[in-house]
Design a protein around this motif. Structure first.
Motif, mmCIF file in Angstrom:
data_model
loop_
_atom_site.group_PDB
_atom_site.id
_atom_site.type_symbol
_atom_site.label_atom_id
_atom_site.label_comp_id
_atom_site.label_asym_id
_atom_site.label_seq_id
_atom_site.Cartn_x
_atom_site.Cartn_y
_atom_site.Cartn_z
ATOM 1 N N ASP A 20 0.722 -1.289 0.079
ATOM 2 C CA ASP A 20 0.012 0.059 0.048
ATOM 3 C C ASP A 20 0.721 1.374 -0.068
ATOM 4 O OD1 ASP A 20 -2.533 -1.277 -0.103
ATOM 5 O OD2 ASP A 20 -2.462 -1.675 2.007
ATOM 6 N N PHE B 176 -1.183 -3.746 -12.868
ATOM 7 C CA PHE B 176 -2.101 -2.776 -12.383
ATOM 8 C C PHE B 176 -1.384 -1.114 -12.669
ATOM 9 C CE2 PHE B 176 -4.393 -4.998 -8.410
ATOM 10 C CZ PHE B 176 -4.948 -5.988 -9.264
ATOM 11 N N TYR C 67 -1.296 8.187 -18.201
ATOM 12 C CA TYR C 67 -1.372 8.392 -16.661
ATOM 13 C C TYR C 67 -0.356 9.355 -16.240
ATOM 14 C CZ TYR C 67 -4.572 4.473 -17.090
ATOM 15 O OH TYR C 67 -5.572 3.471 -17.517
ATOM 16 N N VAL D 224 2.552 1.706 -3.591
ATOM 17 C CA VAL D 224 1.627 2.363 -4.754
ATOM 18 C C VAL D 224 1.186 3.679 -4.459
ATOM 19 C CG1 VAL D 224 0.849 0.100 -5.286
ATOM 20 C CG2 VAL D 224 -0.564 1.177 -3.938
ATOM 21 N N ARG D 225 1.588 4.106 -3.519
ATOM 22 C CA ARG D 225 1.246 5.660 -2.894
ATOM 23 C C ARG D 225 2.618 6.683 -2.840
ATOM 24 N NH1 ARG D 225 -1.512 3.885 1.695
ATOM 25 N NH2 ARG D 225 -3.583 3.140 0.853
ATOM 26 N N ARG E 40 -6.538 -2.512 -14.741
ATOM 27 C CA ARG E 40 -5.914 -3.675 -14.501
ATOM 28 C C ARG E 40 -5.863 -4.497 -15.862
ATOM 29 N NH1 ARG E 40 -7.931 -7.321 -9.787
ATOM 30 N NH2 ARG E 40 -7.301 -9.097 -10.911
ATOM 31 N N TYR F 224 -1.533 2.421 -11.384
ATOM 32 C CA TYR F 224 -2.238 3.504 -10.281
ATOM 33 C C TYR F 224 -1.969 4.951 -10.679
ATOM 34 C CZ TYR F 224 -3.110 -0.286 -6.839
ATOM 35 O OH TYR F 224 -3.549 -1.528 -5.939
ATOM 36 N N GLN F 225 -2.825 5.665 -10.405
ATOM 37 C CA GLN F 225 -2.458 7.226 -10.442
ATOM 38 C C GLN F 225 -2.993 7.573 -9.177
ATOM 39 O OE1 GLN F 225 -5.096 9.299 -13.477
ATOM 40 N NE2 GLN F 225 -3.152 10.137 -14.344
ATOM 41 N N GLY G 282 -2.364 7.098 -6.460
ATOM 42 C CA GLY G 282 -2.862 6.177 -5.260
ATOM 43 C C GLY G 282 -4.194 5.279 -5.481
ATOM 44 N N GLU G 283 -4.530 5.514 -6.913
ATOM 45 C CA GLU G 283 -6.058 4.831 -7.140
ATOM 46 C C GLU G 283 -5.795 4.109 -8.051
ATOM 47 O OE1 GLU G 283 -10.264 6.377 -8.907
ATOM 48 O OE2 GLU G 283 -9.007 7.766 -7.893
ATOM 49 N N LEU G 284 -6.419 2.564 -8.093
ATOM 50 C CA LEU G 284 -6.147 1.856 -9.530
ATOM 51 C C LEU G 284 -7.004 2.283 -10.427
ATOM 52 C CD1 LEU G 284 -5.118 -0.767 -10.311
ATOM 53 C CD2 LEU G 284 -7.210 -1.838 -9.076
ATOM 54 N N LYS G 285 -6.336 2.600 -11.497
ATOM 55 C CA LYS G 285 -7.140 2.999 -12.650
ATOM 56 C C LYS G 285 -7.318 1.993 -13.720
ATOM 57 C CE LYS G 285 -7.169 7.395 -11.697
ATOM 58 N NZ LYS G 285 -8.598 8.270 -11.688
#
Lengths: 316, 105
Positions: free
Chosen positions: B12, B76, B103, B15-16, B86, B78-79, B81-84
């Motif tokens: 977590d 995956f 992205y 990915v942030r 897969r 992520y942009q 911190g949000e999964l945009k």
């Protein structure tokens, strides 16, 4: 006395003439060059710089009347082609602190180069090659030979299917192989059970799968068609495994199920399953049968590989 | 940021760490995963600021379960911190560049 499946007479693959399949080898030089480049990756360094050249990256501040295009700390590599040719052309040769206007995403933006990182990519050396820990490959020259051989193997793999298939067919056609109904049935059962287990992992019941369910998975339209296909394949598999068993005995090689547990773990992983779950789909005896098949196929492939390429200049 | 390997406890945060992050769920026995890995390493050599997080599904099965990874490779994107997005299967270098363009820029 019960009769067992066996090879009654064996026609060696070395008797099969593959002249008509022979071709001249071709090495993909671009792929070899790319691998050379990759060996240098761990030694690439980035240092603070003042001016931008191809391959360097810059940290930019972008201002625009359109707030959606305003950025700070935007990183971009010159030559990567991600910001558009015009933008990158405008960046090339710029120094830290330089500002300029450029068209980006259909609008004029104002760009300031905040900082620069210069890329340093050293020449490939013997030390770098030694660090790759490839057995018997310690120098750039040896690495070149190693990559060319790998390319040749891939070229062979891509082109030799017909030749290998032809040899396998000739051996089967000219050998006498006794297959008992029991062994054939057992292999059909293993194959169908394996597919049923895989279907279950996908949340489906093999017996009730529709043509739509089968599409893109197995080239059949119904369970009955699948069983017919499995019967045909099982017939080939039993015969091939018997040939493998016969050849291994002749060569003094031992084929066993030592790799079974590792196989289960590795085969189950891509499905997100455990070895235990996969064991039901793939019993040890089925694994061993396939090991014999693989042994025979490998022997035939090695024979074809040895004789496949035209090497003499006058060979057409 | 370059390529980092994630475990359940670090995922977590990783990915942030950046605005745009690519996550590659892979297993060592999977051939297509190796091809994808090569593409990602090529990109990392050119774009060292790109954040790539790798998850070995055999070593971190809890992450595979959490994200319902049934097959590898799975990517995956992520942009913020949000999964945009897969994606199941290999993306070639051009397709990966298209995602980066979309992205990151």
């Amino acid at each position: 006395m019960a009769v067992s499946s066996q090879v009654l007479s064996y026609y060696s693959f070395e008797q099969v003439d593959i002249t008509r399949f022979r071709i001249r080898p071709e090495i993909n030089r671009q792929k070899v060059e790319a691998e050379f480049s990759r060996a240098v990756y761990p030694y690439i360094t980035w240092t603070d710089g003042t001016e931008l050249y191809a391959g360097d990256y810059a940290v930019l501040i972008i201002r625009s009347d359109n707030p959606k295009l305003c950025r700070s700390g935007l990183k971009v590599t010159i030559g990567a082609g991600l910001l558009g040719a015009e933008f990158e052309k405008a960046l090339s040769g710029k120094k830290v602190g330089d500002s300029f206007s450029v068209l980006w995403k259909g609008e004029t933006v104002f760009v300031t180069v905040e900082s620069v990182k210069n890329r340093h990519k050293p020449e490939l050396s013997d030390d770098m090659i030694a660090a790759l820990n490839i057995p018997d490959v310690k120098t750039v020259a040896a690495y070149q030979t190693h990559l060319e051989k790998k390319e040749l193997d891939e070229f062979f793999f891509e082109h030799s299917r017909d030749a290998v298939g032809y040899v396998l067919k000739q051996v089967q056609a000219n050998s006498s192989i006794l297959v008992t109904e029991a062994d054939w049935n057992q292999t059909v059962e293993w194959s169908v059970n394996r597919l049923a287990a895989l279907a279950a992992m996908d949340g489906m019941e093999l017996r009730t799968m529709t043509p739509e369910d089968f599409r893109g998975r197995i080239p059949v339209k119904s369970y009955d068609e699948l069983v017919v296909l499995m019967q045909r394949e099982a017939w080939e598999s039993v015969r091939m495994s018997l040939l493998g068993e016969y050849l291994a005995k002749q060569n003094g090689d031992t084929i066993n199920a030592d790799g079974y547990e590792t196989f289960l773990t590795e085969a189950a992983a891509p499905w997100g399953r455990t070895a235990e779950e996969y064991r039901k789909a793939y019993p040890e005896a089925y694994y061993l049968q396939n090991e014999y098949c693989d042994y025979f196929r490998r022997a035939v492939t090695a024979y074809v590989r040895k004789n496949y390429f035209k090497e003499e200049k006058n060979e057409h | 940021m370059s390529i980092k390997f994630a475990e359940a406890s670090t995922f977590d945060n990783l990915v942030r760490e950046d605005d745009f992050v690519i996550v590659d769920f892979f297993s060592t026995s999977c051939g297509p995963c190796k091809i994808l890995s090569t593409f990602l390493e090529d990109l990392e050599a050119e774009l060292p600021f790109l954040s790539i997080v790798k998850v070995n599904t055999m070593e971190a099965p809890e992450l595979a379960e959490r994200f319902e990874i049934h097959a590898v490779p799975t990517l995956f994107f992520y942009q913020g911190g949000e999964l945009k997005e897969r994606h199941l299967g290999v993306l070639d270098e051009d397709e990966l560049r298209e995602r980066i363009e979309r992205y990151l820029y």
